[in-house]
Design a protein around this motif. Structure first.
Motif, PDB file in Angstrom:
ATOM      1  N   ILE A 302      40.888  41.642  39.118  1.00 45.61           N
ATOM      2  CA  ILE A 302      40.295  42.114  40.372  1.00 45.61           C
ATOM      3  C   ILE A 302      40.871  41.341  41.557  1.00 45.61           C
ATOM      4  N   ILE A 303      41.010  40.027  41.408  1.00 46.11           N
ATOM      5  CA  ILE A 303      41.614  39.218  42.468  1.00 46.11           C
ATOM      6  C   ILE A 303      43.044  39.671  42.742  1.00 46.11           C
ATOM      7  N   GLY A 304      43.776  39.959  41.665  1.00 46.56           N
ATOM      8  CA  GLY A 304      45.166  40.411  41.818  1.00 46.56           C
ATOM      9  C   GLY A 304      45.276  41.710  42.592  1.00 46.56           C
ATOM     10  N   ILE A 305      44.333  42.625  42.366  1.00 50.02           N
ATOM     11  CA  ILE A 305      44.335  43.891  43.109  1.00 50.02           C
ATOM     12  C   ILE A 305      44.135  43.634  44.598  1.00 50.02           C
ATOM     13  N   PHE A 306      43.167  42.780  44.937  1.00 54.55           N
ATOM     14  CA  PHE A 306      42.934  42.458  46.350  1.00 54.55           C
ATOM     15  C   PHE A 306      44.167  41.797  46.968  1.00 54.55           C
ATOM     16  N   GLN A 307      44.766  40.879  46.240  1.00 53.89           N
ATOM     17  CA  GLN A 307      45.968  40.215  46.748  1.00 53.89           C
ATOM     18  C   GLN A 307      47.092  41.223  46.997  1.00 53.89           C
ATOM     19  N   ALA A 308      47.249  42.169  46.074  1.00 49.48           N
ATOM     20  CA  ALA A 308      48.312  43.168  46.212  1.00 49.48           C
ATOM     21  C   ALA A 308      48.067  44.081  47.401  1.00 49.48           C
ATOM     22  N   VAL A 309      46.811  44.469  47.619  1.00 52.09           N
ATOM     23  CA  VAL A 309      46.483  45.332  48.762  1.00 52.09           C
ATOM     24  C   VAL A 309      46.744  44.591  50.073  1.00 52.09           C
ATOM     25  N   PHE A 310      46.330  43.346  50.175  1.00 46.61           N
ATOM     26  CA  PHE A 310      46.529  42.575  51.399  1.00 46.61           C
ATOM     27  C   PHE A 310      48.010  42.326  51.667  1.00 46.61           C
ATOM     28  N   ARG A 311      48.797  42.189  50.593  1.00 46.96           N
ATOM     29  CA  ARG A 311      50.231  41.930  50.742  1.00 46.96           C
ATOM     30  C   ARG A 311      51.061  43.210  50.713  1.00 46.96           C
ATOM     31  N   LEU A 312      50.396  44.332  50.467  1.00 49.99           N
ATOM     32  CA  LEU A 312      51.049  45.630  50.295  1.00 49.99           C
ATOM     33  C   LEU A 312      52.154  45.542  49.226  1.00 49.99           C
ATOM     34  N   ASN A 313      51.796  44.945  48.093  1.00 51.03           N
ATOM     35  CA  ASN A 313      52.735  44.832  46.979  1.00 51.03           C
ATOM     36  C   ASN A 313      52.631  46.116  46.149  1.00 51.03           C
ATOM     37  N   ILE A 317      50.100  47.230  42.846  1.00 52.39           N
ATOM     38  CA  ILE A 317      49.157  48.342  43.032  1.00 52.39           C
ATOM     39  C   ILE A 317      49.455  49.458  42.039  1.00 52.39           C
ATOM     40  N   TYR A 318      50.717  49.796  41.903  1.00 57.58           N
ATOM     41  CA  TYR A 318      51.159  50.818  40.952  1.00 57.58           C
ATOM     42  C   TYR A 318      50.793  50.419  39.524  1.00 57.58           C
ATOM     43  N   SER A 319      51.036  49.161  39.155  1.00 59.48           N
ATOM     44  CA  SER A 319      50.719  48.674  37.812  1.00 59.48           C
ATOM     45  C   SER A 319      49.220  48.730  37.558  1.00 59.48           C
ATOM     46  N   ALA A 320      48.434  48.310  38.551  1.00 69.48           N
ATOM     47  CA  ALA A 320      46.985  48.319  38.398  1.00 69.48           C
ATOM     48  C   ALA A 320      46.465  49.737  38.194  1.00 69.48           C
ATOM     49  N   ALA A 353      46.783  40.338  36.421  1.00 71.80           N
ATOM     50  CA  ALA A 353      46.081  39.056  36.295  1.00 71.80           C
ATOM     51  C   ALA A 353      47.057  37.888  36.439  1.00 71.80           C
ATOM     52  N   SER A 354      48.247  38.025  35.874  1.00 70.92           N
ATOM     53  CA  SER A 354      49.269  36.968  35.982  1.00 70.92           C
ATOM     54  C   SER A 354      49.732  36.799  37.426  1.00 70.92           C
ATOM     55  N   TYR A 355      49.861  37.904  38.124  1.00 68.65           N
ATOM     56  CA  TYR A 355      50.212  37.874  39.549  1.00 68.65           C
ATOM     57  C   TYR A 355      49.165  37.092  40.328  1.00 68.65           C
ATOM     58  N   ALA A 356      47.896  37.303  40.011  1.00 74.37           N
ATOM     59  CA  ALA A 356      46.815  36.579  40.682  1.00 74.37           C
ATOM     60  C   ALA A 356      46.888  35.086  40.374  1.00 74.37           C
ATOM     61  N   ILE A 357      47.143  34.742  39.115  1.00 75.08           N
ATOM     62  CA  ILE A 357      47.238  33.336  38.721  1.00 75.08           C
ATOM     63  C   ILE A 357      48.319  32.623  39.524  1.00 75.08           C
ATOM     64  N   VAL A 358      49.491  33.252  39.588  1.00 69.98           N
ATOM     65  CA  VAL A 358      50.614  32.622  40.280  1.00 69.98           C
ATOM     66  C   VAL A 358      50.330  32.490  41.772  1.00 69.98           C
ATOM     67  N   ASN A 359      49.726  33.503  42.375  1.00 68.76           N
ATOM     68  CA  ASN A 359      49.403  33.407  43.809  1.00 68.76           C
ATOM     69  C   ASN A 359      48.407  32.285  44.090  1.00 68.76           C
ATOM     70  N   ILE A 360      47.418  32.147  43.207  1.00 71.06           N
ATOM     71  CA  ILE A 360      46.439  31.070  43.377  1.00 71.06           C
ATOM     72  C   ILE A 360      47.118  29.711  43.272  1.00 71.06           C
TER      73      ILE A 360
END
Length: 553
Positions: A302-313, A317-320, A353-360
């Motif tokens: 869920i955190i990763g989705i929010f991060q992707a939306v804010f960053r327009l990744n 978003i496509y993967s989610a 989820a891995s994307y979120a981990i790395v961003n954190i």
């Protein structure tokens, strides 16, 4: 700060190799140990038929034409390793490992090595991933081609290569120039179509990938509509492709009654094996995603989705969406849920989820480096690149999670316990008991005749009501007008009078049943179970209680 020495890169390369070595061990160690699971004999006997007469026939003489590509891989494997448990499971384990490999390569190329390392680390140990890679079923092959579909569509359509042209006009607005502004890699898009067709041929739910892609296109259309002028929007690739997909779907549904019937059947049909309370739990997937079994990945997703939306990744978003749409369909549209129907898109859950981990970690690393505190100074003095210690620390925290512990245990799971995907039963042990105490003339009644045929060499009657219902639905009758089992070709015992008559008219016999089906009314009627308990002698219970043998003389 000094540039990290080459030995640090070599350390990370060695760590990646170590992860793959562990993943290999978890998927291949003791692969042939457990007895065949319920669906595995289908693939074993189809492989045998392919070797003998190039057909897809089961012992019944009927054709098993699901996932033919998987059948060819199984045939090749059993030619090398033999018609045994290891040989029939090898393709699943192989494609489970290959899926990890291509995920690592693709994610490293698109998102960097940090996300790639975290993703394959998680996927290497999660029991759902490990478990299905140890079962002779086509799900790892399906996942492999789903990943290829995901990658080729992203690179071919979404990624773009010349941002200055994207969604814009050239001086001359000819069709050729408009298509050029779409910035599509047509080679990858053609590969996408090929891989999608292969995925659908393996498992029909591969069509859901198109719904996920359409959902992404529509969402991005909304974004473009708010960002650019109407003329450019109407000629953008996102609008034209999404509009084409919607119109094609509507026209196909209206004009082709076969398609309408297929959709209706998919929405209403519930196979017997999906009538369990777990499969009927509408929130099964949601409980799994947010449950302790894979904690904390659900929250990170869920955190990763929010991060992707804010960053327009767009990639995240496509993967989610590939994952979310399939969860949504089985949660709110279809009537039953099984974890294997989540398996092909599960890597995308882990990638987000891995994307979120790395961003954190990156955010913490920046704070860590700016603070110049005692810990930073200490690590700077003794470590060539202290920021990377954060990644290492995070990865070494994960082994204390439940899914890691369960994943490590998977190759050692005893019969009667789930390996993260299925529960193996002790058919081999039960068959060995019968072989010792049989003279070869007894009648054999069982709940899984095809499995017993492999281990015992014979099975005379099928008492599985699920098989019987399948036979009735497809009007499978022998020359005597009696229904027969689609898989083994054996006649049925479905009521007490049939069973009583057979026992009284024969000298001796065995009833070999798995405890699970014996106690489930959709497989064995309560009346038959009661009759067996009261009138047939219990001879043997397997060491872990998964199989029971009854007999009469």
């Amino acid at each position: 700060m000094n540039k990290p020495p080459k030995r640090l890169n070599l350390t990370f390369d060695a760590f990646v190799i170590f992860i793959f070595a562990i993943a290999f061990f978890l998927r291949f160690y003791n692969l042939g140990g457990p007895s065949l699971w319920v669906d595995e004999p289908y693939h074993l006997y189809v492989a045998k038929s392919l070797q003998e007469d190039n057909s897809f026939n089961l012992p019944s003489g009927d054709t098993y034409d699901r996932a033919k590509l998987f059948a060819y891989f199984t045939e090749a494997s059993t030619k090398i390793f033999g018609l045994n448990e290891f040989g029939v499971r090898f393709p699943s384990a192989l494609f489970g490992l290959l899926s990890l490999l291509i995920i690592y390569v693709f994610i490293k190329k698109l998102l960097g090595s940090s996300v790639a390392i975290v993703a394959i680390f998680l996927l290497s140990f999660i029991p759902l991933e490990v478990g299905w890679a140890r079962v002779s079923r086509f799900y790892t092959l399906f996942q492999f081609f789903t990943i290829l579909v995901w990658f080729t569509f992203y690179v071919g359509f979404i990624k773009g290569h010349s941002n200055s042209k994207a969604n814009g006009f050239l001086n001359n607005n000819t069709l050729k120039n408009i298509i050029r502004t779409w910035d599509i890699n047509w080679i990858y898009l053609i590969l996408f179509v090929i891989f999608l067709l292969i995925a659908i041929s393996i498992q029909i739910i591969g069509t859901f990938l198109l719904l996920s892609i359409l959902a992404f296109l529509l969402l991005y259309c909304i974004y473009l509509f708010l960002k650019i002028d109407l003329g450019r929007f109407l000629l953008s690739k996102y609008f034209i492709f999404s509009f084409t997909m919607v119109v094609t779907s509507i026209v196909g549904y209206v004009l082709f009654p076969q398609l309408r019937e297929l959709v209706k059947m998919g929405l209403t049909y519930i196979p017997p094996f999906a009538k369990s309370s777990a499969a009927q739990d509408r929130f099964l997937y949601l409980k799994f995603i947010m449950g302790k079994g894979i904690f904390p990945l659900g929250a990170l997703f869920i955190i990763g989705i929010f991060q992707a939306v804010f960053r327009l990744n767009k990639l995240i978003i496509y993967s989610a969406l590939l994952f979310v749409i399939q969860v949504f369909l089985f949660t709110f549209v279809f009537s039953y849920r099984l974890f294997q129907y989540l398996y092909n898109v599960f890597p995308f859950f882990v990638i987000v989820a891995s994307y979120a981990i790395v961003n954190i970690v990156v955010m913490e690393k920046e704070i860590f480096e700016k603070s110049k505190n005692f810990i930073f100074k200490f690590l700077s003095k003794y470590m060539p690149n202290p920021s990377k210690m954060l990644y290492i620390s995070l990865i070494f925290i994960l082994p204390f999670t439940q899914f890691f512990v369960d994943g490590i245990r998977t190759p050692f799971v005893k019969p009667g316990k789930s390996n993260g995907a299925v529960t193996f039963l002790e058919w081999r042990e039960a068959a060995n008991y019968v072989k010792i105490h049989s003279n070869g003339t007894e009648e054999i009644i069982t709940t899984l005749p095809l499995t017993l045929k492999y281990y015992l060499g014979k099975a005379d009657y099928d008492m599985n009501l699920s098989d019987y219902n399948l036979s009735k639905e497809n009007l499978l009758k022998n020359k005597n007008g009696k229904y027969y089992d689609y898989y083994s070709g054996k006649p049925f015992i479905t009521n007490v009078s049939q069973l009583d008559s057979l026992i009284k008219s024969t000298n001796s016999g065995f009833i070999i049943v798995d405890t699970y089906r014996l106690n489930m009314p959709q497989y064995v009627s309560p009346e038959i179970r009661k009759y067996i308990d009261q009138h047939v002698k219990k001879l043997y219970v397997s060491p872990y209680g998964t199989i029971r043998v009854f007999g009469w003389k």
